[in-house]
Design a protein around this motif. Structure first.
Motif, PDB file in Angstrom:
ATOM      1  N   THR A 280       6.099 -11.231  -3.648  1.00 14.59           N
ATOM      2  CA  THR A 280       7.001 -10.584  -2.697  1.00 14.59           C
ATOM      3  C   THR A 280       7.556  -9.249  -3.187  1.00 14.59           C
ATOM      4  OG1 THR A 280       8.855 -11.861  -3.600  1.00 14.59           O
ATOM      5  CG2 THR A 280       7.690 -12.792  -1.699  1.00 14.59           C
ATOM      6  N   GLU A 281       7.517  -8.986  -4.495  1.00 22.12           N
ATOM      7  CA  GLU A 281       7.994  -7.705  -5.004  1.00 22.12           C
ATOM      8  C   GLU A 281       7.129  -6.604  -4.376  1.00 22.12           C
ATOM      9  OE1 GLU A 281       9.120  -4.304  -7.160  1.00 22.12           O
ATOM     10  OE2 GLU A 281       7.067  -5.049  -6.953  1.00 22.12           O
ATOM     11  N   PRO A 282       7.693  -5.626  -3.688  1.00 21.84           N
ATOM     12  CA  PRO A 282       6.926  -4.663  -2.886  1.00 21.84           C
ATOM     13  C   PRO A 282       5.814  -3.954  -3.630  1.00 21.84           C
ATOM     14  CG  PRO A 282       9.253  -4.475  -2.390  1.00 21.84           C
ATOM     15  CD  PRO A 282       9.151  -5.400  -3.560  1.00 21.84           C
ATOM     16  N   ARG A 283       6.090  -3.465  -4.837  1.00 19.18           N
ATOM     17  CA  ARG A 283       5.056  -2.727  -5.566  1.00 19.18           C
ATOM     18  C   ARG A 283       3.930  -3.652  -6.004  1.00 19.18           C
ATOM     19  NH1 ARG A 283       7.941  -0.631 -10.455  1.00 19.18           N
ATOM     20  NH2 ARG A 283       9.011  -2.622 -10.158  1.00 19.18           N
ATOM     21  N   ALA A 284       4.289  -4.843  -6.500  1.00 20.75           N
ATOM     22  CA  ALA A 284       3.282  -5.817  -6.926  1.00 20.75           C
ATOM     23  C   ALA A 284       2.450  -6.282  -5.735  1.00 20.75           C
ATOM     24  CB  ALA A 284       3.953  -7.008  -7.600  1.00 20.75           C
ATOM     25  N   ARG A 285       3.105  -6.469  -4.604  1.00 20.73           N
ATOM     26  CA  ARG A 285       2.414  -6.904  -3.388  1.00 20.73           C
ATOM     27  C   ARG A 285       1.444  -5.826  -2.905  1.00 20.73           C
ATOM     28  NH1 ARG A 285       2.622 -10.564   0.635  1.00 20.73           N
ATOM     29  NH2 ARG A 285       2.374  -9.856   2.786  1.00 20.73           N
ATOM     30  N   ALA A 286       1.867  -4.570  -2.942  1.00 16.14           N
ATOM     31  CA  ALA A 286       1.005  -3.466  -2.525  1.00 16.14           C
ATOM     32  C   ALA A 286      -0.201  -3.349  -3.456  1.00 16.14           C
ATOM     33  CB  ALA A 286       1.797  -2.159  -2.516  1.00 16.14           C
ATOM     34  N   PHE A 287       0.033  -3.501  -4.760  1.00 15.52           N
ATOM     35  CA  PHE A 287      -1.051  -3.433  -5.737  1.00 15.52           C
ATOM     36  C   PHE A 287      -2.088  -4.524  -5.448  1.00 15.52           C
ATOM     37  CE2 PHE A 287      -3.039  -4.923  -9.636  1.00 15.52           C
ATOM     38  CZ  PHE A 287      -3.553  -3.746 -10.163  1.00 15.52           C
ATOM     39  N   CYS A 288      -1.629  -5.756  -5.276  1.00 12.59           N
ATOM     40  CA  CYS A 288      -2.543  -6.866  -5.012  1.00 12.59           C
ATOM     41  C   CYS A 288      -3.329  -6.639  -3.728  1.00 12.59           C
ATOM     42  CB  CYS A 288      -1.768  -8.181  -4.928  1.00 12.59           C
ATOM     43  SG  CYS A 288      -1.087  -8.750  -6.510  1.00 12.59           S
ATOM     44  N   ALA A 289      -2.654  -6.142  -2.690  1.00 10.77           N
ATOM     45  CA  ALA A 289      -3.310  -5.920  -1.410  1.00 10.77           C
ATOM     46  C   ALA A 289      -4.381  -4.831  -1.509  1.00 10.77           C
ATOM     47  CB  ALA A 289      -2.272  -5.541  -0.353  1.00 10.77           C
ATOM     48  N   LEU A 290      -4.100  -3.772  -2.248  1.00  6.40           N
ATOM     49  CA  LEU A 290      -5.071  -2.680  -2.402  1.00  6.40           C
ATOM     50  C   LEU A 290      -6.338  -3.164  -3.094  1.00  6.40           C
ATOM     51  CD1 LEU A 290      -2.655   0.204  -3.458  1.00  6.40           C
ATOM     52  CD2 LEU A 290      -4.016   0.112  -1.350  1.00  6.40           C
ATOM     53  N   CYS A 291      -6.182  -4.002  -4.099  1.00  5.41           N
ATOM     54  CA  CYS A 291      -7.341  -4.515  -4.835  1.00  5.41           C
ATOM     55  C   CYS A 291      -8.062  -5.621  -4.056  1.00  5.41           C
ATOM     56  CB  CYS A 291      -6.911  -5.046  -6.196  1.00  5.41           C
ATOM     57  SG  CYS A 291      -6.153  -3.810  -7.272  1.00  5.41           S
ATOM     58  N   LEU A 292      -7.298  -6.460  -3.367  1.00  2.00           N
ATOM     59  CA  LEU A 292      -7.854  -7.613  -2.665  1.00  2.00           C
ATOM     60  C   LEU A 292      -8.523  -7.243  -1.347  1.00  2.00           C
ATOM     61  CD1 LEU A 292      -8.089 -10.735  -2.630  1.00  2.00           C
ATOM     62  CD2 LEU A 292      -5.883 -10.782  -1.455  1.00  2.00           C
ATOM     63  N   TYR A 293      -7.913  -6.329  -0.596  1.00  2.00           N
ATOM     64  CA  TYR A 293      -8.408  -5.998   0.740  1.00  2.00           C
ATOM     65  C   TYR A 293      -9.203  -4.700   0.804  1.00  2.00           C
ATOM     66  CZ  TYR A 293      -4.992  -9.570   2.147  1.00  2.00           C
ATOM     67  OH  TYR A 293      -4.276 -10.736   2.289  1.00  2.00           O
ATOM     68  N   ALA A 294      -9.207  -3.905  -0.284  1.00  2.00           N
ATOM     69  CA  ALA A 294      -9.974  -2.652  -0.289  1.00  2.00           C
ATOM     70  C   ALA A 294     -10.823  -2.506  -1.544  1.00  2.00           C
ATOM     71  CB  ALA A 294      -9.037  -1.451  -0.144  1.00  2.00           C
ATOM     72  N   GLY A 295     -10.714  -3.446  -2.484  1.00  2.00           N
ATOM     73  CA  GLY A 295     -11.567  -3.433  -3.662  1.00  2.00           C
ATOM     74  C   GLY A 295     -11.267  -2.352  -4.673  1.00  2.00           C
ATOM     75  N   LEU A 296     -10.029  -1.842  -4.692  1.00  2.00           N
ATOM     76  CA  LEU A 296      -9.699  -0.796  -5.650  1.00  2.00           C
ATOM     77  C   LEU A 296      -9.679  -1.351  -7.071  1.00  2.00           C
ATOM     78  CD1 LEU A 296      -8.889   0.673  -3.010  1.00  2.00           C
ATOM     79  CD2 LEU A 296      -6.960   1.631  -4.273  1.00  2.00           C
ATOM     80  N   ARG A 297     -10.137  -0.542  -8.015  1.00  2.00           N
ATOM     81  CA  ARG A 297      -9.948  -0.863  -9.423  1.00  2.00           C
ATOM     82  C   ARG A 297      -8.469  -0.707  -9.751  1.00  2.00           C
ATOM     83  NH1 ARG A 297     -14.586   2.459  -9.109  1.00  2.00           N
ATOM     84  NH2 ARG A 297     -16.505   1.463  -9.885  1.00  2.00           N
ATOM     85  N   LYS A 298      -8.037  -1.304 -10.868  1.00  2.00           N
ATOM     86  CA  LYS A 298      -6.629  -1.214 -11.263  1.00  2.00           C
ATOM     87  C   LYS A 298      -6.170   0.230 -11.326  1.00  2.00           C
ATOM     88  CE  LYS A 298      -5.203  -1.423 -15.547  1.00  2.00           C
ATOM     89  NZ  LYS A 298      -4.891  -1.881 -16.923  1.00  2.00           N
ATOM     90  N   GLU A 299      -6.955   1.084 -12.015  1.00  2.00           N
ATOM     91  CA  GLU A 299      -6.542   2.472 -12.178  1.00  2.00           C
ATOM     92  C   GLU A 299      -6.509   3.233 -10.861  1.00  2.00           C
ATOM     93  OE1 GLU A 299     -10.978   2.356 -13.579  1.00  2.00           O
ATOM     94  OE2 GLU A 299      -9.203   1.049 -13.597  1.00  2.00           O
ATOM     95  N   GLU A 300      -7.373   2.830  -9.912  1.00  2.00           N
ATOM     96  CA  GLU A 300      -7.402   3.492  -8.605  1.00  2.00           C
ATOM     97  C   GLU A 300      -6.179   3.114  -7.780  1.00  2.00           C
ATOM     98  OE1 GLU A 300     -12.302   3.572  -8.297  1.00  2.00           O
ATOM     99  OE2 GLU A 300     -11.130   2.099  -7.168  1.00  2.00           O
ATOM    100  N   ALA A 301      -5.778   1.857  -7.850  1.00  2.00           N
ATOM    101  CA  ALA A 301      -4.587   1.404  -7.125  1.00  2.00           C
ATOM    102  C   ALA A 301      -3.337   2.094  -7.672  1.00  2.00           C
ATOM    103  CB  ALA A 301      -4.444  -0.109  -7.226  1.00  2.00           C
ATOM    104  N   LEU A 302      -3.273   2.255  -8.992  1.00  2.00           N
ATOM    105  CA  LEU A 302      -2.113   2.905  -9.601  1.00  2.00           C
ATOM    106  C   LEU A 302      -2.110   4.406  -9.339  1.00  2.00           C
ATOM    107  CD1 LEU A 302      -1.959   1.099 -13.084  1.00  2.00           C
ATOM    108  CD2 LEU A 302      -0.708   0.539 -10.990  1.00  2.00           C
ATOM    109  N   GLY A 303      -3.273   4.975  -9.050  1.00  2.00           N
ATOM    110  CA  GLY A 303      -3.365   6.410  -8.806  1.00  2.00           C
ATOM    111  C   GLY A 303      -3.282   6.809  -7.347  1.00  2.00           C
ATOM    112  N   LEU A 304      -3.225   5.830  -6.459  1.00  2.00           N
ATOM    113  CA  LEU A 304      -3.188   6.131  -5.022  1.00  2.00           C
ATOM    114  C   LEU A 304      -1.834   6.701  -4.614  1.00  2.00           C
ATOM    115  CD1 LEU A 304      -4.965   5.815  -2.426  1.00  2.00           C
ATOM    116  CD2 LEU A 304      -3.669   3.698  -1.987  1.00  2.00           C
ATOM    117  N   ARG A 305      -1.858   7.791  -3.868  1.00  2.00           N
ATOM    118  CA  ARG A 305      -0.637   8.400  -3.356  1.00  2.00           C
ATOM    119  C   ARG A 305      -0.529   8.160  -1.854  1.00  2.00           C
ATOM    120  NH1 ARG A 305      -1.305  14.333  -6.308  1.00  2.00           N
ATOM    121  NH2 ARG A 305      -0.897  13.639  -8.463  1.00  2.00           N
ATOM    122  N   TRP A 306       0.700   8.234  -1.370  1.00  2.00           N
ATOM    123  CA  TRP A 306       0.900   8.032   0.068  1.00  2.00           C
ATOM    124  C   TRP A 306       0.157   9.098   0.863  1.00  2.00           C
ATOM    125  CZ3 TRP A 306       2.409   3.562   1.698  1.00  2.00           C
ATOM    126  CH2 TRP A 306       3.284   2.790   0.941  1.00  2.00           C
ATOM    127  N   GLY A 307       0.018  10.266   0.295  1.00  2.00           N
ATOM    128  CA  GLY A 307      -0.702  11.338   0.987  1.00  2.00           C
ATOM    129  C   GLY A 307      -2.188  11.088   1.108  1.00  2.00           C
TER     130      GLY A 307
END
Length: 362
Positions: free
Chosen positions: A175-202
């Protein structure tokens, strides 16, 4: 050929004239050994090898890293440097390049045979490239790594991806927003860890998002300023599934990055590890590491019938063989499940046969 001479110490010697006019005396304890030594020297001379060169493996390793590897990603340079310093240097570092034989390379590989296949592959890759560039620079006649292979281990029976129920449990539990967003990016879009951490809102648009940077920690805690991606194929545009869109819409913007520190800055290694442990793994009753989420996405693509080439592009794999390996593994799992359908069919056949016999007897 100059006359053979026997020395007072019992060894044989012969003076050989090289192509550049220099003369070199070759020795052997027997005439056969001397003949072999002369043949080897002449072969080196014919191959334009720098006859008489005494460059050490350790000396060439420094030149090789500085001349051939400095333009690579920091994490890749660290891999080469670590493989050499930890596993190769203790065995080969003080040897002359020209003296290294396959048996010496095998000694290195034998010392790490209990390590993971990944570690072995990195060490062998480092040696192969190290000696190949030495050969190209006329310091070696042949690459001593030719024909050397890693020690294969029994494959782990632990699944590398989550079941649909586990994936649902994960997203309901975190439920922690940042952790939840990280998991969703990797689970639903297949991002690598470094890609999820490097993603910007823009980078996120109405229906797609652009993957153009990655956050790695090559020197410890602080992120690499270059933010280079793993490979050229990693730069890609991905569709945003409905489930991911819902998570992103509920994630607060506390900085330019989707998964930042609590103060909105780019993530550090320490903060990421704390976030992952305290708000993800400690809440679950099944083992999980970040790459399992990406592998689960690959599994989703396979189950959804996405073709191999498209899956490669979505996953950002440098070669289609990497994607094919995942698909082949999943196909093998599916083939094992066919035993249930075979059993059902055989039971129907037996029941049908028994019924026919009963009718004839009746």
């Amino acid at each position: 050929m100059p006359k053979l001479k026997k020395r007072a110490d019992g060894r044989y010697q012969r003076k050989v004239t090289l192509s550049d006019g220099r003369q070199k005396i070759v020795y052997g304890r027997t005439e056969t050994q001397l003949k072999a030594a002369v043949s080897a020297l002449l072969a080196e001379d014919d191959a334009c090898l720098q006859v008489g060169d005494h460059t050490l493996v350790g000396e060439w390793a420094k030149i090789w890293l500085n001349s051939y590897k400095t333009s690579l990603r920091a994490a890749t340079v660290r891999m080469y440097r670590g493989s050499y310093n930890k596993h190769i240097m203790p065995v080969l570092g003080c040897m002359e390049l020209r003296d290294v034989r396959p048996v010496h390379v095998r000694k290195v590989m034998s010392s790490i045979s209990d390590k993971s296949e990944s570690t072995q592959s990195k060490v062998l890759l480092t040696m192969r490239q190290l000696f190949e560039t030495a050969r190209q620079n006329a310091l070696l006649l042949r690459n001593p790594c030719d024909g050397i292979k890693i020690t294969k281990h029994a494959k782990s029976t632990t699944k590398k991806y989550l079941s649909p129920d586990q994936a649902d449990t994960l997203m309901q539990t975190v439920t922690e927003p940042r952790a939840r967003a990280f998991c969703a990016l990797c689970l639903y879009a297949g991002l690598r860890k470094e890609e999820a951490l490097g993603l910007r809102w823009g980078d996120i648009g109405p229906t797609s998002m652009t993957i153009s940077r990655g956050v790695t920690f090559p020197d410890g805690n602080q992120p690499d300023p270059s933010m280079e991606l793993k490979n050229r194929a990693s730069r890609r545009v991905l569709p945003i599934p409905k489930k991911l869109r819902e998570v992103l819409l509920s994630t607060p913007h506390i900085g330019e990055y989707v998964v930042p520190t609590s103060t909105g800055d780019v993530m550090t290694s320490t903060v990421y590890q704390r976030l992952w442990k305290n708000h993800v793994t400690s809440l679950l009753d099944f083992p999980l590491h970040a790459h399992m989420l990406r592998h689960t996405y690959a599994t989703t693509l396979y189950r959804a019938g996405v073709d191999l080439r498209t899956a490669q592009q979505l996953l950002g794999h440098a070669t289609i063989q990497m994607t094919a390996e995942i698909y082949t593994h999943l196909e093998a799992e599916d083939s094992l499940k066919a035993v249930h359908r075979i059993d059902e069919y055989l039971e129907k056949c037996i029941s049908s046969a028994a019924s026919d016999v009963y009718k004839r007897q009746g």
